[in-house]
Design an enzyme around this catalytic site. Structure first.
Site, mmCIF file in Angstrom:
data_model
loop_
_atom_site.group_PDB
_atom_site.id
_atom_site.type_symbol
_atom_site.label_atom_id
_atom_site.label_comp_id
_atom_site.label_asym_id
_atom_site.label_seq_id
_atom_site.Cartn_x
_atom_site.Cartn_y
_atom_site.Cartn_z
ATOM 1 C CB ILE A 14 63.160 31.809 59.035
ATOM 2 C CG1 ILE A 14 63.512 33.249 59.450
ATOM 3 C CG2 ILE A 14 63.936 31.395 57.786
ATOM 4 C CD1 ILE A 14 64.970 33.476 59.755
ATOM 5 C CG HIS A 38 60.279 43.455 55.831
ATOM 6 N ND1 HIS A 38 60.593 42.578 56.854
ATOM 7 C CD2 HIS A 38 61.256 44.380 55.820
ATOM 8 C CE1 HIS A 38 61.713 42.971 57.422
ATOM 9 N NE2 HIS A 38 62.140 44.065 56.815
ATOM 10 C CB SER A 77 58.364 46.412 51.090
ATOM 11 O OG SER A 77 59.216 47.533 51.210
ATOM 12 C CG ASN A 81 56.713 38.784 54.334
ATOM 13 O OD1 ASN A 81 55.965 38.620 55.305
ATOM 14 N ND2 ASN A 81 57.936 39.290 54.469
ATOM 15 C CG ASP A 131 62.457 40.054 55.217
ATOM 16 O OD1 ASP A 131 61.345 39.520 55.153
ATOM 17 O OD2 ASP A 131 63.050 40.280 56.283
HETATM 18 C C1 GAR Z 1 53.633 44.136 61.097
HETATM 19 O O1 GAR Z 1 54.210 45.398 61.326
HETATM 20 C C2 GAR Z 1 54.397 43.396 60.021
HETATM 21 O O2 GAR Z 1 54.864 44.234 58.981
HETATM 22 C C3 GAR Z 1 55.537 42.840 60.799
HETATM 23 O O3 GAR Z 1 54.969 42.414 62.014
HETATM 24 C C4 GAR Z 1 53.831 43.221 62.316
HETATM 25 C C5 GAR Z 1 52.649 42.313 62.548
HETATM 26 O O4 GAR Z 1 51.533 43.027 63.024
HETATM 27 N N1 GAR Z 1 56.165 41.761 60.101
HETATM 28 C C6 GAR Z 1 57.440 41.437 60.231
HETATM 29 O O5 GAR Z 1 58.199 42.012 60.985
HETATM 30 C C7 GAR Z 1 57.877 40.261 59.381
HETATM 31 N N2 GAR Z 1 59.260 39.980 59.595
HETATM 32 P P1 GAR Z 1 50.062 42.406 62.899
HETATM 33 O O6 GAR Z 1 50.096 41.012 63.542
HETATM 34 O O7 GAR Z 1 49.218 43.345 63.696
HETATM 35 O O8 GAR Z 1 49.689 42.347 61.457
#
Ligand code: GAR
Length: 196
Positions: A92, A109, A136, A107, A145
């Site tokens: 955060i 999410h 999103s 970002n 978020d």
């Molecule tokens: C993704 O699904 C992203 O949307 C999520 O973490 C994953 C990362 O995967 N993000 C969150 O939850 C943010 N709070 P990646 O490292 O393979 O891109």
């Protein structure tokens, strides 16, 4: 050409999809992949693509988020990005850091915001009995978020889905959506993109 820094915490599959998209006539180029975990798998993937990488381990800073962010900011100032993309960045950020980058930070999410801010989005969508879920991309503002939505992609929730199955259906949509939004954003457009 806009300079893009991508912030990650883990495997960095969204980072890879962003980095791979920034070629040819794309209005941006990746200049840094920055992680809060020196062991983040995405760092090696970025290095293999020839992108400069850096890590600022948040752990030695304990509860001192401002000091951690000062160290992040120092790395960013060296790379001089125009745009920051949070891509699975799981720290955060404080309002003070966000203020420095507001209007220039995106970002992704894994929910159809404003639903399910925070963690465990896939489990929460299942628990709620939603028939639709997705991801999103939004501008980062001081509220978690929150901030203007720049794109959303939808997937169906299917009978028998587990959180992992749903996550596996959403992730490929993230890989489509985020590059599309970044291209738009880097070109100066703010019209949201909707994909299904
Ligand atoms: C993704 O699904 C992203 O949307 C999520 O973490 C994953 C990362 O995967 N993000 C969150 O939850 C943010 N709070 P990646 O490292 O393979 O891109």
């Amino acid at each position: 050409t806009k300079r893009v820094a991508i912030l990650i915490s883990g495997g960095g599959s969204n980072m890879v999809s962003l980095a791979e998209s920034m070629t040819g006539d794309h209005p941006a180029r990746p200049v840094l992949v920055l992680a809060n975990d020196p062991a983040a798998g995405g760092l090696a993937k970025a290095a293999a693509m020839g992108i400069p990488t850096a890590a600022v381990d948040h752990k030695p800073f304990g509860k001192d988020r401002a000091a951690f962010e000062d160290a992040l900011q120092a790395k960013l100032e060296e790379a001089q990005p125009d745009i920051l993309c949070l891509a699975g960045f799981m720290r955060i950020l404080t309002p003070g850091f966000i203020a420095k980058w507001e209007g220039r930070m995106l970002n992704i999410h894994p929910s159809l915001l404003p639903k399910y801010k925070g963690l465990h989005t896939h489990a929460r969508a299942l628990e709620a009995g939603d028939t639709e879920h997705g991801c999103s991309v939004h501008e980062v503002t001081a509220e978690l978020d929150d901030g203007p939505i720049l794109g959303q992609a939808r997937v169906p929730v299917l009978p028998g889905d587990t959180a992992d199955m749903l996550a596996a259906r959403v992730l490929p949509m993230e890989h489509k959506l985020y590059p599309a939004v970044l291209r738009n954003f880097a070109a100066g457009a703010r019209e949201p993109i909707f994909i299904s």
